[in-house]
Design a protein around this motif. Structure first.
Motif, PDB file in Angstrom:
ATOM      1  N   LEU A 207      11.348 -39.374   5.644  1.00 48.34           N
ATOM      2  CA  LEU A 207      11.867 -40.516   4.889  1.00 48.34           C
ATOM      3  C   LEU A 207      11.020 -41.755   5.129  1.00 48.34           C
ATOM      4  O   LEU A 207      10.685 -42.489   4.187  1.00 48.34           O
ATOM      5  N   ASP A 208      10.655 -41.991   6.374  1.00 46.41           N
ATOM      6  CA  ASP A 208       9.881 -43.187   6.703  1.00 46.41           C
ATOM      7  C   ASP A 208       8.514 -43.163   6.028  1.00 46.41           C
ATOM      8  O   ASP A 208       8.037 -44.207   5.566  1.00 46.41           O
ATOM      9  N   THR A 209       7.873 -42.003   5.973  1.00 42.10           N
ATOM     10  CA  THR A 209       6.570 -41.905   5.321  1.00 42.10           C
ATOM     11  C   THR A 209       6.681 -42.260   3.846  1.00 42.10           C
ATOM     12  O   THR A 209       5.821 -42.942   3.281  1.00 42.10           O
ATOM     13  N   GLU A 210       7.758 -41.821   3.221  1.00 41.55           N
ATOM     14  CA  GLU A 210       8.005 -42.138   1.811  1.00 41.55           C
ATOM     15  C   GLU A 210       8.237 -43.636   1.623  1.00 41.55           C
ATOM     16  O   GLU A 210       7.698 -44.251   0.694  1.00 41.55           O
ATOM     17  N   VAL A 211       9.023 -44.229   2.511  1.00 42.20           N
ATOM     18  CA  VAL A 211       9.387 -45.640   2.361  1.00 42.20           C
ATOM     19  C   VAL A 211       8.243 -46.570   2.760  1.00 42.20           C
ATOM     20  O   VAL A 211       7.985 -47.578   2.101  1.00 42.20           O
ATOM     21  N   SER A 212       7.548 -46.253   3.857  1.00 44.85           N
ATOM     22  CA  SER A 212       6.473 -47.131   4.339  1.00 44.85           C
ATOM     23  C   SER A 212       5.150 -46.876   3.633  1.00 44.85           C
ATOM     24  O   SER A 212       4.242 -47.708   3.697  1.00 44.85           O
ATOM     25  N   GLY A 213       5.016 -45.721   3.002  1.00 42.86           N
ATOM     26  CA  GLY A 213       3.781 -45.425   2.290  1.00 42.86           C
ATOM     27  C   GLY A 213       2.651 -44.972   3.165  1.00 42.86           C
ATOM     28  O   GLY A 213       1.502 -44.857   2.699  1.00 42.86           O
ATOM     29  N   THR A 214       2.919 -44.687   4.434  1.00 41.37           N
ATOM     30  CA  THR A 214       1.885 -44.218   5.345  1.00 41.37           C
ATOM     31  C   THR A 214       2.537 -43.447   6.480  1.00 41.37           C
ATOM     32  O   THR A 214       3.753 -43.567   6.698  1.00 41.37           O
ATOM     33  N   ASP A 215       1.752 -42.660   7.184  1.00 39.13           N
ATOM     34  CA  ASP A 215       2.280 -41.843   8.273  1.00 39.13           C
ATOM     35  C   ASP A 215       2.420 -42.690   9.541  1.00 39.13           C
ATOM     36  O   ASP A 215       1.448 -43.245  10.032  1.00 39.13           O
ATOM     37  N   ARG A 216       3.644 -42.751  10.077  1.00 39.00           N
ATOM     38  CA  ARG A 216       3.900 -43.514  11.297  1.00 39.00           C
ATOM     39  C   ARG A 216       4.533 -42.620  12.367  1.00 39.00           C
ATOM     40  O   ARG A 216       5.318 -43.086  13.193  1.00 39.00           O
ATOM     41  N   THR A 217       4.156 -41.362  12.358  1.00 45.28           N
ATOM     42  CA  THR A 217       4.752 -40.386  13.272  1.00 45.28           C
ATOM     43  C   THR A 217       4.631 -40.816  14.723  1.00 45.28           C
ATOM     44  O   THR A 217       5.578 -40.704  15.511  1.00 45.28           O
ATOM     45  N   HIS A 218       3.458 -41.320  15.114  1.00 44.12           N
ATOM     46  CA  HIS A 218       3.236 -41.678  16.522  1.00 44.12           C
ATOM     47  C   HIS A 218       4.149 -42.814  16.968  1.00 44.12           C
ATOM     48  O   HIS A 218       4.468 -42.938  18.154  1.00 44.12           O
ATOM     49  N   LEU A 219       4.605 -43.639  16.039  1.00 44.69           N
ATOM     50  CA  LEU A 219       5.546 -44.714  16.358  1.00 44.69           C
ATOM     51  C   LEU A 219       6.973 -44.161  16.435  1.00 44.69           C
ATOM     52  O   LEU A 219       7.716 -44.443  17.390  1.00 44.69           O
ATOM     53  N   LEU A 220       7.335 -43.351  15.451  1.00 44.13           N
ATOM     54  CA  LEU A 220       8.718 -42.886  15.345  1.00 44.13           C
ATOM     55  C   LEU A 220       9.084 -41.873  16.422  1.00 44.13           C
ATOM     56  O   LEU A 220      10.243 -41.815  16.849  1.00 44.13           O
ATOM     57  N   THR A 221       8.133 -41.084  16.864  1.00 46.21           N
ATOM     58  CA  THR A 221       8.445 -40.118  17.916  1.00 46.21           C
ATOM     59  C   THR A 221       8.733 -40.800  19.246  1.00 46.21           C
ATOM     60  O   THR A 221       9.343 -40.191  20.140  1.00 46.21           O
ATOM     61  N   ARG A 222       8.343 -42.058  19.386  1.00 49.52           N
ATOM     62  CA  ARG A 222       8.658 -42.832  20.592  1.00 49.52           C
ATOM     63  C   ARG A 222       9.976 -43.585  20.456  1.00 49.52           C
ATOM     64  O   ARG A 222      10.468 -44.155  21.429  1.00 49.52           O
ATOM     65  N   LEU A 223      10.531 -43.595  19.257  1.00 52.57           N
ATOM     66  CA  LEU A 223      11.723 -44.402  18.987  1.00 52.57           C
ATOM     67  C   LEU A 223      12.948 -43.951  19.777  1.00 52.57           C
ATOM     68  O   LEU A 223      13.685 -44.805  20.301  1.00 52.57           O
ATOM     69  N   PRO A 224      13.225 -42.633  19.920  1.00 58.32           N
ATOM     70  CA  PRO A 224      14.415 -42.250  20.688  1.00 58.32           C
ATOM     71  C   PRO A 224      14.393 -42.736  22.133  1.00 58.32           C
ATOM     72  O   PRO A 224      15.432 -43.147  22.664  1.00 58.32           O
ATOM     73  N   ALA A 225      13.242 -42.720  22.777  1.00 53.26           N
ATOM     74  CA  ALA A 225      13.146 -43.185  24.160  1.00 53.26           C
ATOM     75  C   ALA A 225      13.143 -44.713  24.245  1.00 53.26           C
ATOM     76  O   ALA A 225      13.649 -45.290  25.214  1.00 53.26           O
ATOM     77  N   PHE A 226      12.597 -45.361  23.233  1.00 55.77           N
ATOM     78  CA  PHE A 226      12.490 -46.819  23.234  1.00 55.77           C
ATOM     79  C   PHE A 226      13.827 -47.487  22.928  1.00 55.77           C
ATOM     80  O   PHE A 226      14.156 -48.544  23.482  1.00 55.77           O
ATOM     81  N   SER A 227      14.614 -46.880  22.051  1.00 61.46           N
ATOM     82  CA  SER A 227      15.862 -47.499  21.604  1.00 61.46           C
ATOM     83  C   SER A 227      17.038 -47.060  22.461  1.00 61.46           C
ATOM     84  O   SER A 227      17.006 -46.020  23.113  1.00 61.46           O
ATOM     85  N   ASP A 228      18.094 -47.858  22.434  1.00 61.28           N
ATOM     86  CA  ASP A 228      19.347 -47.476  23.087  1.00 61.28           C
ATOM     87  C   ASP A 228      20.190 -46.585  22.181  1.00 61.28           C
ATOM     88  O   ASP A 228      20.936 -45.735  22.662  1.00 61.28           O
ATOM     89  N   ARG A 229      20.093 -46.806  20.863  1.00 60.44           N
ATOM     90  CA  ARG A 229      20.830 -45.993  19.900  1.00 60.44           C
ATOM     91  C   ARG A 229      19.961 -45.813  18.655  1.00 60.44           C
ATOM     92  O   ARG A 229      19.294 -46.750  18.203  1.00 60.44           O
ATOM     93  N   LEU A 230      20.003 -44.617  18.106  1.00 61.61           N
ATOM     94  CA  LEU A 230      19.318 -44.311  16.855  1.00 61.61           C
ATOM     95  C   LEU A 230      20.336 -43.634  15.944  1.00 61.61           C
ATOM     96  O   LEU A 230      20.888 -42.588  16.298  1.00 61.61           O
ATOM     97  N   PHE A 231      20.622 -44.253  14.798  1.00 62.08           N
ATOM     98  CA  PHE A 231      21.626 -43.738  13.869  1.00 62.08           C
ATOM     99  C   PHE A 231      20.964 -43.326  12.555  1.00 62.08           C
ATOM    100  O   PHE A 231      19.923 -43.882  12.165  1.00 62.08           O
TER     101      PHE A 231
ATOM    102  N   TYR B 174      -1.915 -46.957  11.362  1.00 59.51           N
ATOM    103  CA  TYR B 174      -1.075 -46.006  10.635  1.00 59.51           C
ATOM    104  C   TYR B 174      -1.928 -45.152   9.714  1.00 59.51           C
ATOM    105  O   TYR B 174      -2.956 -45.603   9.192  1.00 59.51           O
ATOM    106  N   GLY B 175      -1.473 -43.923   9.507  1.00 53.84           N
ATOM    107  CA  GLY B 175      -2.172 -42.996   8.627  1.00 53.84           C
ATOM    108  C   GLY B 175      -2.156 -41.603   9.211  1.00 53.84           C
ATOM    109  O   GLY B 175      -1.570 -41.351  10.268  1.00 53.84           O
ATOM    110  N   ARG B 176      -2.792 -40.685   8.535  1.00 50.16           N
ATOM    111  CA  ARG B 176      -2.822 -39.298   8.978  1.00 50.16           C
ATOM    112  C   ARG B 176      -3.559 -39.176  10.308  1.00 50.16           C
ATOM    113  O   ARG B 176      -4.570 -39.865  10.523  1.00 50.16           O
TER     114      ARG B 176
END
Length: 301
Positions: free
Chosen positions: A175-199, A73-75
Motif C-alpha cells: 500500500l505504501d509503495t502505491e501511495v508514496s510512489g516509490t519503494d520504502r521497504t527499508h524504512l517500513l520494516t523498521r517501523l514495528p520496532a521504532f513505534s510503540d503501536r502500529l495499526f 527511496y527506490g528499488r
C-alpha cells in the motif's frame, strides 16, 4: 631554543565532511540540544539506521559542528528514485559562517547529484534551499496537544481498525509503495520496532485501506506515518492510536488536508508551525497525496 611554527587553523568551510555511524548518535542529539531542539535520541537512531548521516566535526574537538541525514527511496540495488534531506543543523557557535551551505552543497551536488530531492524547510532555512535550486510545492502544519476523543464516530461503520500483525507488513509495504510512489521497504520494516503501536484499517471486504503508527519522542507521542483512503479512515486511525497514550500528541499534516487539521484542532491539538515542503528536480512528488496525510517524520518525508 627552537620555537614551534604556528599552524593556521583551516577555514570552517574547508573542514572535511564525513559519513556518520550509529555511534555518532549522542553527538547528533547534543547538536539538536545546542540549537534549542529536543534531543530526540530515539528519532536520531531510526534516521541513522534507515538513512545516511553526514557531518562536519567541530574544530575544537567537541562533537559535531554540522550534520544532516539523507534517506534514499527506490528499488534495492538501484539508483535512488527520490531522496529526502532532513535534520540539517549547525552548532550555534558556528552559525552563519557557511557550514550549512557547505554541507548542503556537498549533499545536493556531489552525494545526490541527479537524484530528485525533497525536504521540509523552516522559514529560517528556506532562503538557503531556494538558492540551492529547491522550489516550494506545498506545506505541512505541525500540531501538538492532548487529544480529546470525538463524541461522534470517527470512521465508517464498515471500516475495521486494529493492531497490525507480522502478516500485515507485506500489505503495508504494498500500500505504501502505491501511495508514496516509490519503494520504502527499508524504512517500513523498521517501523514495528521504532513505534510503540502500529495499526491498520481494513474495509468490509478485508482490503487494507490505511495504516498508521505512534512513536515516542521525548515527552510526546508522534503519529506518523498516516496513510488512509479517506478522511474518516484517517480520523479512525488517529483516534485508535491516541487511546493508547496519555502523552501529548504531535503530528505534521499536509495543509491540503484542511478537514483533518480542523478536526485535530477541535480535538485539542494546537498549531506549532507551518513549514514549507520543497523539492529539487521533481515536481510534484510521486504517488497519491490524497491518501498521504502525515509522514513518519518530516526529516525523512
Amino acid at each position: 631554543m627552537i620555537q614551534a611554527e604556528s599552524v593556521t587553523p583551516p577555514e570552517l568551510t574547508d573542514l572535511p565532511i564525513r559519513s556518520l555511524a550509529l555511534n555518532d548518535l549522542r553527538h547528533c542529539a547534543d547538536l539538536s540540544e545546542d540549537r534549542g531542539w529536543p534531543r530526540e535520541d530515539h528519532k536520531w537512531g531510526f534516521l541513522l539506521a534507515a538513512g545516511d548521516g553526514y557531518g562536519i566535526d567541530a574544530p575544537d574537538g567537541t562533537g559535531l559542528a554540522a550534520v544532516c541525514v539523507v534517506t534514499r527511496y527506490g528499488r534495492p540495488h538501484a539508483d535512488p528514485e527520490l531522496a529526502a534531506i532532513g535534520m540539517v543543523l549547525v552548532a550555534d557557535r558556528y552559525a552563519r559562517q557557511g557550514l550549512g551551505r557547505r554541507l548542503m552543497t556537498y549533499i545536493c551536488d556531489d552525494v545526490l547529484k541527479g537524484v530528485p530531492l525533497t525536504l521540509h524547510a523552516t522559514p529560517y532555512g528556506r532562503p538557503l534551499y531556494e538558492e540551492l535550486g529547491f522550489d516550494v510545492i506545498g506545506s505541512a502544519e505541525m500540531l501538538q496537544g492532548h487529544f480529546q476523543p470525538d463524541p461522534a464516530p470517527s470512521g465508517s461503520g464498515a471500516d475495521i481498525v486494529r493492531p497490525a500483525t507480522a502478516e500485515d507488513l507485506a500489505r503495508i509495504v504494498h500500500l505504501d509503495t502505491e501511495v508514496s510512489g516509490t519503494d520504502r521497504t527499508h524504512l517500513l520494516t523498521r517501523l514495528p520496532a521504532f513505534s510503540d503501536r502500529l495499526f491498520v484499517a481494513e474495509d468490509a471486504s478485508g482490503d487494507l485501506i490505511g495504516y498508521a503508527a505512534i512513536w515516542p519522542n521525548m515527552e510526546t507521542h508522534v503519529i506518523g506515518p498516516l496513510v488512509a483512503q479517506e478522511a474518516a479512515t484517517a480520523r479512525a486511525l488517529v483516534t485508535a492510536l491516541a487511546a493508547t497514550t496519555e502523552r501529548p500528541l504531535r503530528t505534521d499534516v499536509d495543509t491540503r488536508h484542511e478537514g483533518l487539521i480542523e478536526w485535530l484542532k477541535a480535538r485539542g491539538l494546537g498549531s506549532l508551525a507551518v513549514n514549507a515542503v520543497m523539492t529539487r528536480d521533481i515536481a510534484p512528488l510521486p504517488g497519491d497525496w490524497t491518501r498521504r496525510w502525515a509522514p513518519i517524520t518530516v526529516a525523512a518525508s
